[in-house]
Scaffold this active site. Structure first.
Site, short mmCIF file in Angstrom:
data_model
loop_
_atom_site.label_atom_id
_atom_site.label_comp_id
_atom_site.label_asym_id
_atom_site.label_seq_id
_atom_site.Cartn_x
_atom_site.Cartn_y
_atom_site.Cartn_z
N GLU A 90 0.81 -1.22 0.00
CA GLU A 90 0.00 0.00 0.00
C GLU A 90 0.85 1.28 0.00
O GLU A 90 0.77 2.08 0.93
CB GLU A 90 -0.94 0.02 1.22
CG GLU A 90 -1.87 -1.17 1.29
CD GLU A 90 -2.95 -1.02 2.37
OE1 GLU A 90 -2.87 -0.10 3.19
OE2 GLU A 90 -3.88 -1.85 2.38
N GLU B 98 -4.97 -8.83 0.74
CA GLU B 98 -5.60 -8.49 2.02
C GLU B 98 -7.09 -8.28 1.78
O GLU B 98 -7.48 -7.65 0.80
CB GLU B 98 -5.07 -7.19 2.65
CG GLU B 98 -3.71 -7.27 3.27
CD GLU B 98 -3.25 -5.95 3.91
OE1 GLU B 98 -4.09 -5.16 4.38
OE2 GLU B 98 -2.03 -5.72 3.91
C1 BGP Z 1 -4.54 -2.06 5.93
C2 BGP Z 1 -3.05 -2.20 6.22
C3 BGP Z 1 -2.77 -3.08 7.36
C4 BGP Z 1 -3.80 -3.05 8.50
C5 BGP Z 1 -5.27 -2.85 8.05
C6 BGP Z 1 -6.24 -2.61 9.21
O1 BGP Z 1 -4.79 -0.99 5.12
O2 BGP Z 1 -2.31 -2.71 5.13
O3 BGP Z 1 -1.45 -2.82 7.81
O4 BGP Z 1 -3.41 -2.23 9.51
O5 BGP Z 1 -5.34 -1.84 7.09
O6 BGP Z 1 -6.50 -1.29 9.55
P1 BGP Z 1 -7.27 -0.77 10.86
O7 BGP Z 1 -6.62 -1.41 12.05
O8 BGP Z 1 -7.11 0.71 10.87
O9 BGP Z 1 -8.71 -1.15 10.77
#
Ligand code: BGP
Length: 459
Positions: A166, A364
């Site tokens: 990302e 993801e």
């Molecule tokens: C994604 C990232 C991850 C992770 C996820 C959850 O965009 O790649 O690293 O952190 O988001 O995000 P959050 O904990 O803010 O819901």
């Protein structure tokens, strides 16, 4: 079984070094921007929980890999920490880090789990940030050296590499919207950071290919489809600009080796273009990946602006659009994000029809839940909501594959509940629940379900 997946489909999950290793200033590792920022402003982090003790993978890697196997993984992504491997950013390699990553990689292979290794997950070494981070082009050169060091050390066994996770997020967080260090608000600097990231990416791809190690070199992008509120040309135009800024700014160089002209023209007309050097065009053309990771959580809905822009405000992407809350949208009430399962199909279809159907996978997808302990029954998190979320997304992935998409796998975010930047442990995503006080791991209902799906290669 109504949904069976192609033979060899990758089932697994993703995580990252800064979010799981812990021991963040031990084992010879130097500070990243996260360690530095947390020391300066702990209040920026949910419940003042910082990066120091994240999930203790550094100690518990062997049992965690056994758990990966238990929840049906045939592949798993994590990242290498640049600050751990090369604490000064450039130069000497830390032997303790080499030993650690060797053990992890060897154990995964011994358990039949293919390692997918990413080289940068938001974790700029502080020594590199001190000389300007991605604003300084020398940092791109240092990154390319670091990447080559990784390929040489681990590339005999690792055959799936990713340059960045990302990459738009540190641009947004650190240089536009104030949710990452260094908390700058300046579009031109953001554009420079984005540009140098892709210069670094292309250099790493080039070095990987020179070594001829016979594996994949890819990148992981969060592709958030931009849906216009309506077919009104003003809304469509606004959605197109959001798409250019947040998706195509990285997708086009990664898959086509060049930036979209429309984006270049737009930035040029607002005097926001970063400085380019001669030879960059050729370099970027070499950065085309052989494997694209797609992170998808939620769609972006867009409408045209209702008001005029304050010309004295800093130039921002929102000069061209507004975010739109669609009435009746389906929500994940436990995280506050929209759920739109078909988005995953739209991304895969767009890649197939507009980008020559590249080899790709879902790197993801997942569902964050705040205060997830409330769903514990008889000692297990009963996360039926997550099972439903995954199943419904997989149905759309399946349809896209039936129609010809080269989607090769599905990785969930994430394996064990982990530390998530400023949100710390607020939203839980894991197949495995982590008790923060005891560091005990317990498989959630979704972990058991996923193991069955993986073993059956479908559901
Ligand atoms: C994604 C990232 C991850 C992770 C996820 C959850 O965009 O790649 O690293 O952190 O988001 O995000 P959050 O904990 O803010 O819901």
């Amino acid at each position: 079984m109504t949904h069976s997946f192609p033979t060899g489909f990758w089932w697994g999950s993703a995580s990252s070094a800064p979010q799981t290793e812990g021991n963040t200033l031990g084992g010879g590792k130097s500070a990243t921007v996260w360690d530095h920022w947390f020391a300066e402003q702990p209040n920026r982090f949910h419940q003042n929980v910082g990066p120091q003790d994240t999930s203790t993978f550094y100690q518990h890697w062997r049992e965690d890999i056994a758990l990966l196997k238990r929840v049906g993984h045939n592949s798993f992504r994590t990242s290498i920490s640049w600050a751990r491997l090369i604490p000064e950013g450039r130069g000497a390699v830390n032997p303790e880090a080499v030993a650690f990553y060797n053990q992890v990689i060897d154990e995964m292979l011994a358990q039949g789990i293919t390692p997918f290794i990413n080289l940068f997950h938001f974790d700029m070494p502080m020594v590199m940030q001190q000389i300007g981070g991605w604003e300084n082009r020398e940092v791109a050169d240092a990154y390319a050296e670091y990447a080559e060091t990784c390929f040489r050390l681990f590339g005999d066994r690792v055959k799936h590499w990713f340059t960045f996770n990302e990459p738009v997020v540190p641009v947004e967080g650190g240089y536009l919207y104030d949710f990452h260090y260094p908390n700058v608000v300046d579009f031109k600097r953001a554009a420079t950071v984005a540009y140098h990231t892709m210069i670094a990416h292309a250099q790493a791809v080039q070095r990987y290919r020179q070594l001829d190690q016979g594996g994949d070199i890819g990148i992981i992008l969060n592709l958030t489809p931009s849906y216009p509120r309506s077919e009104n040309p003003a809304d469509v135009k606004a959605a197109n600009i959001a798409d250019l800024m947040f998706n195509r700014s990285f997708l086009d160089p990664a898959l086509l080796g060049k930036y979209p002209e429309e984006l270049v023209d737009l930035l040029k007309s607002h005097h926001q273009l970063p400085e380019c050097r001669s030879g960059d065009r050729e370099l970027l053309a070499q950065g085309v990946v052989s494997l694209l990771g797609i992170n998808y959580y939620q769609p972006r809905r867009i409408k045209c602006r209702d008001s005029l822009v304050n010309p004295d405000s800093p130039f921002m992407p929102e000069w061209f659009f507004e975010n739109y809350e669609m009435p009746g949208r389906k929500m994940n009430p436990h995280r506050g994000w929209e759920i739109y399962e078909k988005g995953i199909y739209d991304i895969l279809t767009n890649l197939r029809t507009e980008y020559g159907n590249p080899r790709c996978f879902i790197s993801e997808n997942g569902m964050g839940v705040e205060n997830e302990q409330r769903f514990i029954e008889n000692g297990q998190v009963q996360d039926d909501y997550r099972i439903e979320f995954v199943r419904e997304h997989l149905q759309w992935v399946h349809k896209a594959i039936q129609e010809g998409s080269q989607c090769l796998g599905y990785h969930m975010w994430t394996f064990i509940d982990n530390w998530s930047w400023c949100n710390a442990y607020k939203n839980r995503y894991g197949f495995i629940q982590l008790d923060l006080t005891t560091q005990t791991r317990s498989v959630k209902k979704s972990g058991e379900w996923f193991a069955q799906v993986s073993r059956a290669n479908g559901f």
